[in-house]
Design a protein around this motif. Structure first.
Motif, PDB file in Angstrom:
ATOM      1  N   GLU A   1       0.832  -1.212   0.000  1.00 20.14           N
ATOM      2  CA  GLU A   1       0.000   0.000   0.000  1.00 20.14           C
ATOM      3  C   GLU A   1       0.861   1.254   0.000  1.00 20.14           C
ATOM      4  O   GLU A   1       0.529   2.252  -0.655  1.00 20.14           O
ATOM      5  CB  GLU A   1      -0.935  -0.019   1.210  1.00 20.14           C
ATOM      6  N   LEU A   2       1.987   1.208   0.719  1.00 17.40           N
ATOM      7  CA  LEU A   2       2.908   2.349   0.703  1.00 17.40           C
ATOM      8  C   LEU A   2       3.503   2.547  -0.688  1.00 17.40           C
ATOM      9  O   LEU A   2       3.682   3.683  -1.150  1.00 17.40           O
ATOM     10  CB  LEU A   2       4.030   2.142   1.723  1.00 17.40           C
ATOM     11  N   ALA A   3       3.815   1.436  -1.349  1.00 19.01           N
ATOM     12  CA  ALA A   3       4.399   1.523  -2.690  1.00 19.01           C
ATOM     13  C   ALA A   3       3.398   2.129  -3.679  1.00 19.01           C
ATOM     14  O   ALA A   3       3.768   2.948  -4.521  1.00 19.01           O
ATOM     15  CB  ALA A   3       4.837   0.141  -3.156  1.00 19.01           C
ATOM     16  N   ILE A   4       2.155   1.722  -3.573  1.00 17.98           N
ATOM     17  CA  ILE A   4       1.120   2.256  -4.467  1.00 17.98           C
ATOM     18  C   ILE A   4       0.976   3.768  -4.280  1.00 17.98           C
ATOM     19  O   ILE A   4       0.670   4.510  -5.222  1.00 17.98           O
ATOM     20  CB  ILE A   4      -0.224   1.539  -4.223  1.00 17.98           C
ATOM     21  N   ALA A   5       1.230   4.227  -3.059  1.00 18.76           N
ATOM     22  CA  ALA A   5       1.081   5.654  -2.748  1.00 18.76           C
ATOM     23  C   ALA A   5       2.273   6.501  -3.189  1.00 18.76           C
ATOM     24  O   ALA A   5       2.243   7.728  -3.073  1.00 18.76           O
ATOM     25  CB  ALA A   5       0.857   5.832  -1.245  1.00 18.76           C
ATOM     26  N   MET A   6       3.339   5.878  -3.716  1.00 21.06           N
ATOM     27  CA  MET A   6       4.477   6.646  -4.224  1.00 21.06           C
ATOM     28  C   MET A   6       4.014   7.563  -5.350  1.00 21.06           C
ATOM     29  O   MET A   6       3.037   7.290  -6.029  1.00 21.06           O
ATOM     30  CB  MET A   6       5.551   5.713  -4.802  1.00 21.06           C
ATOM     31  N   ASP A   7       4.766   8.642  -5.575  1.00 19.38           N
ATOM     32  CA  ASP A   7       4.443   9.467  -6.742  1.00 19.38           C
ATOM     33  C   ASP A   7       4.906   8.739  -8.008  1.00 19.38           C
ATOM     34  O   ASP A   7       5.683   7.782  -7.944  1.00 19.38           O
ATOM     35  CB  ASP A   7       5.036  10.870  -6.637  1.00 19.38           C
ATOM     36  N   LEU A   8       4.419   9.184  -9.143  1.00 20.49           N
ATOM     37  CA  LEU A   8       4.652   8.473 -10.402  1.00 20.49           C
ATOM     38  C   LEU A   8       6.128   8.337 -10.727  1.00 20.49           C
ATOM     39  O   LEU A   8       6.590   7.264 -11.137  1.00 20.49           O
ATOM     40  CB  LEU A   8       3.927   9.187 -11.545  1.00 20.49           C
ATOM     41  N   LYS A   9       6.898   9.401 -10.522  1.00 24.68           N
ATOM     42  CA  LYS A   9       8.322   9.357 -10.840  1.00 24.68           C
ATOM     43  C   LYS A   9       9.030   8.301 -10.000  1.00 24.68           C
ATOM     44  O   LYS A   9       9.870   7.539 -10.503  1.00 24.68           O
ATOM     45  CB  LYS A   9       8.947  10.729 -10.598  1.00 24.68           C
ATOM     46  N   GLU A  10       8.695   8.245  -8.708  1.00 26.30           N
ATOM     47  CA  GLU A  10       9.319   7.274  -7.813  1.00 26.30           C
ATOM     48  C   GLU A  10       8.927   5.851  -8.204  1.00 26.30           C
ATOM     49  O   GLU A  10       9.758   4.936  -8.191  1.00 26.30           O
ATOM     50  CB  GLU A  10       8.913   7.560  -6.369  1.00 26.30           C
ATOM     51  N   LYS A  11       7.662   5.654  -8.554  1.00 27.09           N
ATOM     52  CA  LYS A  11       7.205   4.324  -8.954  1.00 27.09           C
ATOM     53  C   LYS A  11       7.901   3.862 -10.224  1.00 27.09           C
ATOM     54  O   LYS A  11       8.302   2.706 -10.346  1.00 27.09           O
ATOM     55  CB  LYS A  11       5.683   4.311  -9.135  1.00 27.09           C
TER      56      LYS A  11
ATOM     57  N   ALA B   1       0.408  -3.578 -12.673  1.00 27.00           N
ATOM     58  CA  ALA B   1      -1.041  -3.427 -12.492  1.00 27.00           C
ATOM     59  C   ALA B   1      -1.365  -2.960 -11.074  1.00 27.00           C
ATOM     60  O   ALA B   1      -2.199  -2.055 -10.883  1.00 27.00           O
ATOM     61  CB  ALA B   1      -1.744  -4.749 -12.793  1.00 27.00           C
ATOM     62  N   ASP B   2      -0.692  -3.560 -10.080  1.00 23.01           N
ATOM     63  CA  ASP B   2      -0.935  -3.173  -8.684  1.00 23.01           C
ATOM     64  C   ASP B   2      -0.565  -1.711  -8.433  1.00 23.01           C
ATOM     65  O   ASP B   2      -1.203  -1.029  -7.625  1.00 23.01           O
ATOM     66  CB  ASP B   2      -0.130  -4.065  -7.731  1.00 23.01           C
ATOM     67  N   PHE B   3       0.495  -1.244  -9.109  1.00 19.63           N
ATOM     68  CA  PHE B   3       0.928   0.142  -8.948  1.00 19.63           C
ATOM     69  C   PHE B   3       0.041   1.124  -9.725  1.00 19.63           C
ATOM     70  O   PHE B   3       0.276   2.317  -9.705  1.00 19.63           O
ATOM     71  CB  PHE B   3       2.377   0.301  -9.425  1.00 19.63           C
ATOM     72  N   LYS B   4      -0.926   0.570 -10.427  1.00 21.21           N
ATOM     73  CA  LYS B   4      -1.932   1.373 -11.149  1.00 21.21           C
ATOM     74  C   LYS B   4      -1.328   2.223 -12.263  1.00 21.21           C
ATOM     75  O   LYS B   4      -1.727   3.370 -12.505  1.00 21.21           O
ATOM     76  CB  LYS B   4      -2.724   2.253 -10.164  1.00 21.21           C
ATOM     77  N   PHE B   5      -0.336   1.659 -12.964  1.00 23.10           N
ATOM     78  CA  PHE B   5       0.160   2.321 -14.167  1.00 23.10           C
ATOM     79  C   PHE B   5      -0.894   2.228 -15.258  1.00 23.10           C
ATOM     80  O   PHE B   5      -1.593   1.215 -15.373  1.00 23.10           O
ATOM     81  CB  PHE B   5       1.446   1.635 -14.659  1.00 23.10           C
ATOM     82  N   ASN B   6      -1.001   3.262 -16.088  1.00 24.65           N
ATOM     83  CA  ASN B   6      -1.943   3.175 -17.200  1.00 24.65           C
ATOM     84  C   ASN B   6      -1.339   2.361 -18.342  1.00 24.65           C
ATOM     85  O   ASN B   6      -0.166   1.982 -18.311  1.00 24.65           O
ATOM     86  CB  ASN B   6      -2.372   4.578 -17.666  1.00 24.65           C
ATOM     87  N   LYS B   7      -2.122   2.103 -19.359  1.00 25.01           N
ATOM     88  CA  LYS B   7      -1.695   1.236 -20.461  1.00 25.01           C
ATOM     89  C   LYS B   7      -0.473   1.774 -21.177  1.00 25.01           C
ATOM     90  O   LYS B   7       0.395   1.016 -21.619  1.00 25.01           O
ATOM     91  CB  LYS B   7      -2.844   1.039 -21.446  1.00 25.01           C
ATOM     92  N   ASN B   8      -0.393   3.103 -21.306  1.00 28.51           N
ATOM     93  CA  ASN B   8       0.749   3.686 -22.012  1.00 28.51           C
ATOM     94  C   ASN B   8       2.063   3.387 -21.296  1.00 28.51           C
ATOM     95  O   ASN B   8       3.068   3.028 -21.922  1.00 28.51           O
ATOM     96  CB  ASN B   8       0.570   5.199 -22.148  1.00 28.51           C
ATOM     97  N   TYR B   9       2.067   3.545 -19.975  1.00 29.73           N
ATOM     98  CA  TYR B   9       3.283   3.259 -19.213  1.00 29.73           C
ATOM     99  C   TYR B   9       3.609   1.767 -19.227  1.00 29.73           C
ATOM    100  O   TYR B   9       4.774   1.368 -19.332  1.00 29.73           O
ATOM    101  CB  TYR B   9       3.148   3.752 -17.773  1.00 29.73           C
ATOM    102  N   ILE B  10       2.579   0.937 -19.112  1.00 27.24           N
ATOM    103  CA  ILE B  10       2.810  -0.508 -19.151  1.00 27.24           C
ATOM    104  C   ILE B  10       3.430  -0.904 -20.488  1.00 27.24           C
ATOM    105  O   ILE B  10       4.382  -1.686 -20.546  1.00 27.24           O
ATOM    106  CB  ILE B  10       1.489  -1.273 -18.918  1.00 27.24           C
ATOM    107  N   ASN B  11       2.928  -0.334 -21.577  1.00 26.15           N
ATOM    108  CA  ASN B  11       3.480  -0.639 -22.896  1.00 26.15           C
ATOM    109  C   ASN B  11       4.928  -0.149 -23.039  1.00 26.15           C
ATOM    110  O   ASN B  11       5.730  -0.768 -23.740  1.00 26.15           O
ATOM    111  CB  ASN B  11       2.606  -0.035 -23.993  1.00 26.15           C
ATOM    112  N   LEU B  12       5.248   0.958 -22.362  1.00 28.55           N
ATOM    113  CA  LEU B  12       6.637   1.441 -22.398  1.00 28.55           C
ATOM    114  C   LEU B  12       7.574   0.422 -21.755  1.00 28.55           C
ATOM    115  O   LEU B  12       8.653   0.139 -22.281  1.00 28.55           O
ATOM    116  CB  LEU B  12       6.746   2.787 -21.673  1.00 28.55           C
ATOM    117  N   PHE B  13       7.159  -0.133 -20.624  1.00 33.41           N
ATOM    118  CA  PHE B  13       7.984  -1.156 -19.962  1.00 33.41           C
ATOM    119  C   PHE B  13       8.066  -2.421 -20.817  1.00 33.41           C
ATOM    120  O   PHE B  13       9.119  -3.054 -20.908  1.00 33.41           O
ATOM    121  CB  PHE B  13       7.421  -1.489 -18.580  1.00 33.41           C
TER     122      PHE B  13
END
Length: 237
Positions: free
Chosen positions: A97-107, A137-149
């Motif tokens: 839960e703490l990890a999910i709450a990180m800001d986008l850059k940190e995640k 998925a748990d970190f709630k990245f959107n599809k664009n970010y997932i596709n980048l990875f």
């Protein structure tokens, strides 16, 4: 005797009893406390890192080296909190839960680290890939970010599968136009789709800039991967 002094004496007495029961000196207890205080802010990272590292125990030495360089801890601390500590389900839920709450850059930076830990020895195995996709998925990245990875690290899977949704067609392109791209992949223009995928995967495992073996030639590898990716995109079905 005032209440404050009485309270201090009682606290000291309780502490002495506890120390005797656990058979540790006060100095030893203080050392343990100081060590924990130093790493406690990193336990969110370590608990999730452990899940990735445990899927490939043969890579632990390389993973330890990478983690020491990033976090600045010694061998014993990394080994204890990443490779040996048993995190409970409650721990994992809390730190997750703490990890999910990180800001986008940190995640993004943290997930990049997880992928790098997976590839250190021999690429990303299927169980590692599945876990990493679940973390995205748990970190709630959107599809664009997932596709980048997926674009960046997919070629380093031990069982390479192209999961990218977009595709290009060679439809009206002439063989002469595509020949230079086949050459970059070390193929002739009669290569099958499977041969194209295998050649692309092999070159990625050799030249990807995130592989530890390429740490001294990152710029060269980035340029090489740009050419390899372009060639693959041009000729894949």
């Amino acid at each position: 005797m005032n209440e404050e002094l009485k309270g201090k004496k009682e606290k000291t007495a309780r502490k002495k009893i506890i120390l005797e029961k656990i058979n540790l000196s006060e100095d030893e207890c203080n050392k343990i406390y100081d060590e924990f205080k130093k790493v406690k802010n990193h336990l969110t990272y370590f608990s999730i890192i452990q899940q990735v590292c445990r899927l490939n125990p043969n890579a632990s030495y390389s993973q330890e080296d990478l983690l020491k360089g990033l976090f600045g801890f010694d061998d014993a601390t990394i080994k204890k909190y990443v490779f040996e500590k048993e995190y409970t389900e409650e721990d994992l839920k809390f730190y997750g839960e703490l990890a999910i709450a990180m800001d986008l850059k940190e995640k993004k930076s943290f997930v990049d680290l997880l992928f790098k830990l997976a590839i250190v020895l021999d690429g990303i195995h299927n169980d590692e890939w599945k876990l990493l996709m679940q973390i995205l998925a748990d970190f709630k990245f959107n599809k664009n970010y997932i596709n980048l990875f997926i674009r960046r690290y997919g070629p380093l899977r031990t069982e390479f599968e192209d999961e990218r949704k977009d595709s290009t067609s060679t439809g009206e392109r002439t063989v002469a136009f595509l020949n230079p791209y086949y050459a970059i992949l070390g193929l002739d223009n009669s290569a099958s789709e499977e041969e194209i995928k295998k050649a692309y995967h092999a070159l990625a495992l050799e030249h990807h800039p995130d592989l530890p073996k390429n740490a001294g030639r990152v710029k060269e590898c980035e340029e090489m991967m740009t050419k390899i990716n372009e060639a693959y995109e041009k000729i894949k079905n």
